[in-house]
Structures are given as C-alpha cells and as structure tokens.
Scaffold this active site. Structure first.
Site, mmCIF file in Angstrom:
data_model
loop_
_atom_site.group_PDB
_atom_site.id
_atom_site.type_symbol
_atom_site.label_atom_id
_atom_site.label_comp_id
_atom_site.label_asym_id
_atom_site.label_seq_id
_atom_site.Cartn_x
_atom_site.Cartn_y
_atom_site.Cartn_z
ATOM 1 N N SER A 1 5.670 2.189 -14.798
ATOM 2 C CA SER A 1 7.145 2.175 -15.002
ATOM 3 C C SER A 1 7.615 1.944 -16.398
ATOM 4 O O SER A 1 6.880 1.020 -17.053
ATOM 5 C CB SER A 1 7.645 0.964 -14.008
ATOM 6 O OG SER A 1 7.216 1.277 -12.627
ATOM 7 N N ASN B 1 9.925 1.362 -0.652
ATOM 8 C CA ASN B 1 10.058 2.089 0.762
ATOM 9 C C ASN B 1 10.958 3.282 0.738
ATOM 10 O O ASN B 1 10.963 4.142 1.553
ATOM 11 C CB ASN B 1 10.185 0.819 1.915
ATOM 12 C CG ASN B 1 9.034 -0.087 1.859
ATOM 13 O OD1 ASN B 1 8.247 0.221 1.025
ATOM 14 N ND2 ASN B 1 9.008 -0.775 2.908
ATOM 15 N N GLU B 2 12.141 3.152 -0.059
ATOM 16 C CA GLU B 2 12.904 4.376 0.171
ATOM 17 C C GLU B 2 12.271 5.274 -0.400
ATOM 18 O O GLU B 2 12.469 6.847 0.335
ATOM 19 C CB GLU B 2 14.259 4.020 -0.922
ATOM 20 C CG GLU B 2 15.092 2.843 -0.305
ATOM 21 C CD GLU B 2 14.667 1.496 -0.509
ATOM 22 O OE1 GLU B 2 13.658 1.118 -1.033
ATOM 23 O OE2 GLU B 2 15.058 0.614 0.421
ATOM 24 N N GLN C 1 -1.927 -1.147 -15.425
ATOM 25 C CA GLN C 1 -1.454 -0.082 -15.481
ATOM 26 C C GLN C 1 0.183 0.175 -16.028
ATOM 27 O O GLN C 1 0.960 -0.807 -16.062
ATOM 28 C CB GLN C 1 -0.973 0.490 -13.961
ATOM 29 C CG GLN C 1 0.138 -0.301 -13.335
ATOM 30 C CD GLN C 1 0.304 -0.195 -11.725
ATOM 31 O OE1 GLN C 1 -0.807 -0.230 -11.111
ATOM 32 N NE2 GLN C 1 1.378 0.384 -11.506
ATOM 33 N N GLY C 2 0.236 1.112 -17.007
ATOM 34 C CA GLY C 2 1.510 1.184 -17.630
ATOM 35 C C GLY C 2 2.092 2.551 -17.000
ATOM 36 O O GLY C 2 2.046 3.594 -17.697
ATOM 37 N N GLU D 1 -4.485 4.477 -3.985
ATOM 38 C CA GLU D 1 -4.253 2.977 -3.620
ATOM 39 C C GLU D 1 -3.365 2.610 -2.456
ATOM 40 O O GLU D 1 -4.006 1.576 -1.827
ATOM 41 C CB GLU D 1 -3.036 2.574 -4.783
ATOM 42 C CG GLU D 1 -2.714 1.224 -4.728
ATOM 43 C CD GLU D 1 -1.412 1.032 -5.596
ATOM 44 O OE1 GLU D 1 -0.817 1.876 -5.835
ATOM 45 O OE2 GLU D 1 -1.141 0.030 -6.260
#
Lengths: 392, 329
Positions: free
Chosen positions: A145, A376-377, A142-143, A259
């Site tokens: 970030s 998680n933030e 996957q591209g 996902e």
C-alpha cells in the site's frame, strides 16, 4: 483450567477431517509442547494474547520449531519443511493455536513472501531466504500500500530502475506490517511503462541501508505493528526480482490468495478459541436471551468457517487454486470476530464475564480485520465479479 | 468414529441425475402432476436414500439425501421431496416395512407433522392435497419421536390453502398405528430441511444474477452497481458457509457422532438465516419479484416455510441455547 478445557473441546471438533490423523497430531503436539517448555512459553488464553503477546519468546519458539522442521510442514524438505499436504499444515496450525500462538512471529514472511517465492522465486532466492524465514533469522515486511494506493493497489507509484547493475527504489509505502524490525521488504514497484497492473515488479529489498526511512505508526489498540516507509534511492541487487520483471501483479495476487486461505486458517482457530473462552467464563444465568443468541451465532460462525475452510484445504491439496471461497471466508471471519468482541465487551461491562479491558481491546483489534488483506468491500466486489459473474 | 467415505464423482452424478428429474418434471402447484414426480422420485431411488436396503430403502447416507434435497430446493420442489423422504424415514425408523416400501416407491404420497408436545402440530410445507398418509411425530422433545400413521381423509381436516391452516382433529394419539422411537428423526429433519433451504437460496441467487446482468438502468446493467454486488455477495457468503456446516453436520449424523443432533440444530439455525437472505434477491429483482410473473415467489415462500419447520425458528433457537452455553460438553 484453560488447558484442560481446550483439549476437551478440540478433541470434539478439530480440523474436521483430521480425526483419523491422530498419530501426526500427537507427534506435532509433542514437538510444539517440548519447544514451548524449552523457551518458557506459557500457553495463553486467546483473550488478550494477539499478535503482540510475548514476542521475544514467540520468536524463540518459532526459531526452534523452524530448526526442527515444524514451522512449515507443507514446504519442501530442502527448505526446512516436511513435504506434507496442507491438511497436515492445518493440524500444526491448530496445535499452535492450542498453545495460544495467534500467528507466526515472522507472519508476513510466512503468510505472503514465502508462498510467492515458493511459486515464483528462483532457486537461488528460495535457498537464500526460505530457511532464514523459518528460523526468524530474516524478518520480512511487505511494501504494497501507498498513501494514494490502498484498495486501488494497482495505482501504486513507487518506482524502481536499474542503475549500474542494481535496482534503485524511490517512493513511499504505508501500513507496512513489521516494518520497524524487518530485515527485508517484499516490495511492489513500477518498473515499466504499462498502465495499472502492467509494469509492476515484485522486489526483495534489504531494509538496513541508508536509503530506507521508517516511521512506526501507533494503532488504535496501542500497538505499533505497522509503519510508514520511505525509499530514497534504496538499493537492491539486480537478481532481486521475483518472477519476471513487470509480472509482479500476478506474483502478488497469488501470494495474497494464499494468505487469505492459510493465514486465515490460524485466525479462525483463534476466533473459535475466543468464543469458547467467552462461553466458559460467562455467568449465563441472567445474561439474557439476546446475549445467548449472539453466543450461539458466534458458535455457528466458528463451525461454519471451520467446515468451509476444511473444504478449501481439500481444494488446495488437489492443486486447485479454488475460486472466491477464501474471499468469502475472510469476510465472514472478520465480521464474526468483531461481533464476538463486541459481545464480550457488552457482557464484561455488565459484569457477566471478567476482563472488560481485554474485551474492549479485542474490539479495537477486530476493527482492523475488515480493512487489512483487502477490505471487505473489495472482497465483496471480487466475489460478485469473479464468483457470480456480475459486470465490472 | 470413522467419517463416511465420500465419492465426489458419485455425488456429482447423483446431483446431475436429480437436476434432470426435478428440472424436467417440476410441478408448479400441488396437482395431479405431482403424483408423477413422486413415482419418478421413487423409481430413481431418491426417497429411500439414507434408509438401509434391508429396511426397504435405497441405502446411502443422510448426506446423499441432503444433496438431493438441495437440488429439489434449487428447482423449487422442496415441498415435494422433503416431506416424502422424511415420512419414509419415519416409517423405516418405526420398523413399519409396509409403509416404508410404499413411501419409498413413491406410490403413496405423504405428509409429515411434528407434534411439539404442547398440542400443536407442525406440518411439513407439503403438497397436502396429494397426501394419502400423514405421519405425525409425537415429539417427546428432543429425542424420542414416535410416528403415528393417519389416513388423511379420515383423520385430518385440511382447512385452507396454506400450511399454517392445517389442523388435526381430535386426539391424534388414539390414531396411532405404529409407534416406535425414530431416534434421529428431528436431527435428520433439521439437516434435510436445511439443505433444501440452501438449494432454494442458490436457485434464487442464480436467477437473480441472470436478471441483474440483463437489466439495464442508468445506462448500465444493475449488477454493475456496488449496492447490488455487495448484497448478492452476502448471499453467496452465507450459502457457502451454511452449506459446509450442514453437510458437515449430516456427516456427523452418518457416523453416529454424539454431537450430531446439536450440530444439526445449529446448522438449521444457520439455514434459517439463509432462508431470510432471498429477500435480498427479491430486492434486486425489483417489482417483478413481487409478482407471480416470475417464479421468485415460489422460492421465497418455500424457504420461509422451511425456516419454521420442523420446529419454528424461535423454538429451535431456544432449544439450542442450553447446549451451546455449556462448556466441556
């Protein structure tokens, strides 16, 4: 000893509402065990056998099961599945876990790309790529970030434009899981002028071409799962856009939601297995009440995740995308996994349980889980804003 | 072992009916008004849930009783419903038809105690002033529970306004009127108490989200600050998972799963953690949450009481360890 123990345990608390689906479970188990025997896969304990465990045989195992229709039973039959409800997908996932398979070999393809194609892809894209994903003939990365677009993914700057009837991609991606061995990249690029979420498209970009440069990144646990990837005038056919041009944000969000739900299912199976292994391998006679309570808390977390995800499977099977439940389960799972890894490290350091090096490595691996697939933030922000209705 | 049939629409209707009842008639303190609530609960059939009709109950399952306990919690009425329901179950479990019927009808308000076997009575956090009958579960831990029925005014001295001041006088065993094994008593009590805690926590979370959306500081609603968002998100995460676990464990009880008692003990340990979470809500509410000007304190107190009931949290934790640490159970 392990095999007997697992069978005994899961007979008690399987995917919880599947207790009446014995015949399907038996069929799935037999199919998986047969394939495992054929490729020489050794059923492993969860401890020390994460995503990096015996990858050559895992690829063979997934290929065989893909060819036989057991790698994605909820997919339509025409693409190699069986058209089963997700509840049965969960049973198969649990049986994979029983063999010590943490995730599919082609996990980005199965967890993110395939769901995006199934929901948003053209019929040509589905026919071209889905069967090849199942059999591991196409490995995907996957591209998403970029160096300056992590949690704030919508600020990504990689761009794509059409030149002479094909897409040209320019930019840099990072944390690209399986980038070094991928044949294709499911890539987000800016294709329009719209600000932030608008003007982004999801492209299917071949990785084996001169315009793609890859540098693996060594991780804290010694594995090299993810990479930096540079695209310099890399090419993709004009029909390589998933969904509409400039609608890539919606495509990606639905894929990430999927996902979180189903990919997480297998992760939580492994978590519960890890708790069971720690329980069974530890001499509790003098470990102390504090350690005992941490084990009890881990058992509770595993059961609560199993019951909550069971509810989420029901929701998805009804055709309802659900709310923020999967975001919540991702947080609980990742933080509980970290705690049980720390408990294992503490117990093994004190000599109450074996395998100190493996437990320390679990500690390292667990640190990634509260960061990847949306930190998680960010998950807590989503829960607060979309689940509780708090202001942005 | 067949899982009980679930009817989501029926469960939704039951919850709405319970919301209407508890929301319309909730007592703020134990007073005469509570008697009306008992009778309304009886008329609605809520107290007899999970007790077979031929034993004087309303039929249904432990799961349904748990769902009503959750709604009672959401209206801070757990102290009314939970003890009455469990006293009725105790009477029915002991084959005491007369008491079962009066308790189920809501005409005789009751309290229930768990005797921990060491001479300590663990009273329910109930509106004791209303209780005409007090049920004592002589707890031959972990399974064998024999209920005694005491007439409150003769056998029980109510020493103070708070639950922990309650004492039984003399040898309670001598006052036994009905004694038989209430096989699932402790397990059911864990599940019902846990669901009430879930309701209390959710009720408090709902009130807190309203407050943090409305309260403006530094020119913005305080709910827009990440520290508040993350604290309340954690309460949501906890409620979602604990609720799923408790309902799953009650389902196990309904289908006579041999693991049900342990699952319910674990579920109650989890809910005891949930009972602590409302502190985050109080923190987000600020000073108003610490006063009787808002009803936050009622939620928090009931949740913290139920954390210690039917067994004190630490006693419960100690009791689950041996089973949890045994592989191949």
């Amino acid at each position: 000893m392990w095999a007997i123990f697992y069978i005994g345990y899961y007979a008690h608390v399987p995917v919880l509402k599947t207790v009446d689906d014995h015949s399907f479970r038996a069929e799935a188990r037999a199919a998986l065990e047969t394939a495992a025997t054929e490729v020489g896969w050794v059923a492993s304990a969860a401890l020390g056998a994460g995503d990096g465990y015996d990858r050559p045989r895992r690829r063979q195992l997934d290929r065989l099961l893909g060819q036989r229709g057991w790698a994605a039973v909820a997919w339509p039959a025409q693409y190699g599945g069986r058209g089963e409800p997700l509840r049965r997908h969960a049973i198969v996932a649990e049986e994979f876990s029983r063999l010590g398979v943490a995730t599919p070999y082609n996990r980005v393809a199965m967890g993110i790309v395939a769901p995006a194609l199934l929901h948003h892809g053209s019929s040509e894209q589905k026919a071209r790529h889905l069967p090849a994903m199942l059999t591991c003939d196409e490995i995907w990365c996957q591209g998403f970030s970029e160096p300056d677009a992590g949690s704030d993914l919508a600020s990504l700057r990689t761009s794509a434009h059409v030149d002479n009837g094909e897409w040209r991609v320019n930019g840099q991606k990072v944390w690209t899981t399986l980038g070094a061995e991928a044949d294709y990249c499911f890539l987000l690029a800016r294709t329009g002028d719209g600000a932030k979420h608008r003007g982004i498209s999801a492209l299917l970009v071949p990785m084996h071409q001169p315009g793609v440069l890859i540098r693996p990144i060594k991780q804290i646990n010694g594995e090299e799962d993810f990479c930096e990837v540079w695209f310099e005038d890399a090419r993709a056919p004009q029909d390589a856009v998933v969904g509409e041009v400039n609608s890539g944000w919606a495509v990606t969000m639905s894929a990430l939601s999927y996902e979180r739900s189903l990919h997480l299912l297998q992760r939580q199976f492994r978590f519960r297995k890890l708790v069971d292994e720690l329980r069974a391998a530890t001499d509790w006679t003098s470990a102390g009440a504090a350690a005992e309570d941490l084990l009890v808390d881990s058992e509770i977390a595993g059961l609560a995740l199993a019951y909550a995800m069971d509810d989420q499977i029901d929701t998805l099977d009804r055709g309802d995308a659900g709310g923020v439940e999967a975001n919540a389960s991702k947080v609980l799972w990742s933080e509980s996994y970290r705690r049980v890894a720390e408990l294992g490290a503490d117990l093994s350091a004190a000599g109450y349980t074996p395998s100190p090096a493996e437990w320390v490595n679990e500690c390292y691996s667990s640190l990634a889980t509260s960061i990847y697939a949306g930190t998680n933030e960010i998950q807590r922000n989503i829960i607060a804003e979309r689940g509780l209705g708090l202001p942005r | 072992m067949t899982p009980p049939d679930r009817d989501p629409e029926m469960e939704q209707a039951l919850a709405e009916s319970a919301h209407a009842l508890f929301g319309g008639t909730k007592p703020s303190q134990p007073d005469q008004g509570a008697r009306d609530v008992f009778r309304a609960l009886g008329n609605a059939g809520f107290i007899g849930l999970g007790i077979a009709e031929d034993a004087g109950g309303s039929g249904g399952s432990a799961r349904l009783a748990g769902l009503v306990a959750e709604v009672a919690g959401a209206h801070a009425a757990a102290i009314v419903y939970v003890p009455q329901l469990l006293a009725a179950h105790a009477a029915a479990g002991a084959g005491d038809r007369e008491h079962t019927e009066s308790l189920v009808a809501g005409t005789v308000p009751a309290a229930i105690f768990f005797d921990d076997g060491a001479g300590n009575a663990l009273p329910s956090p109930t509106a004791l002033d209303d209780a005409e009958k007090v049920f004592v579960q002589h707890n031959r831990y972990p399974r064998r529970l024999a209920p005694s029925v005491l007439s409150r005014r003769d056998d029980v001295t109510w020493l103070g306004p708070d639950w922990h001041d309650l004492r039984l006088e003399g040898d309670t065993a001598s006052a036994v009127e009905a004694a038989a094994e209430w096989r699932d008593g402790l397990a059911l009590s864990h599940g019902i108490s846990a669901m009430a805690i879930i309701g209390l926590a959710q009720g408090l979370l709902d009130r807190t989200t309203v407050h943090v959306n409305a309260r403006v500081q530094f020119g913005a609603p305080i709910g827009s600050f990440q520290a508040i968002k993350h604290a309340l998100a954690d309460v949501y995460i906890d409620i979602l998972h604990t609720r799923a676990l408790v309902l799953g464990a009650l389902d196990a009880l309904d289908r006579d799963d041999p693991d049900a008692a342990h699952l319910l003990s674990l579920a109650k340990v989890a809910a005891d953690g949930t009972a602590e979470r409302p502190r985050r809500c109080l923190q987000a509410m600020g000073g108003i949450g610490f006063t009787w000007e808002s009803d936050v304190h009622r939620y928090l107190k009931q949740a913290l009481r139920l954390r210690q009931w039917p067994l004190p949290h630490l006693t419960l934790r100690a009791s689950v360890r041996p089973t949890s640490l045994t592989a191949n159970r």
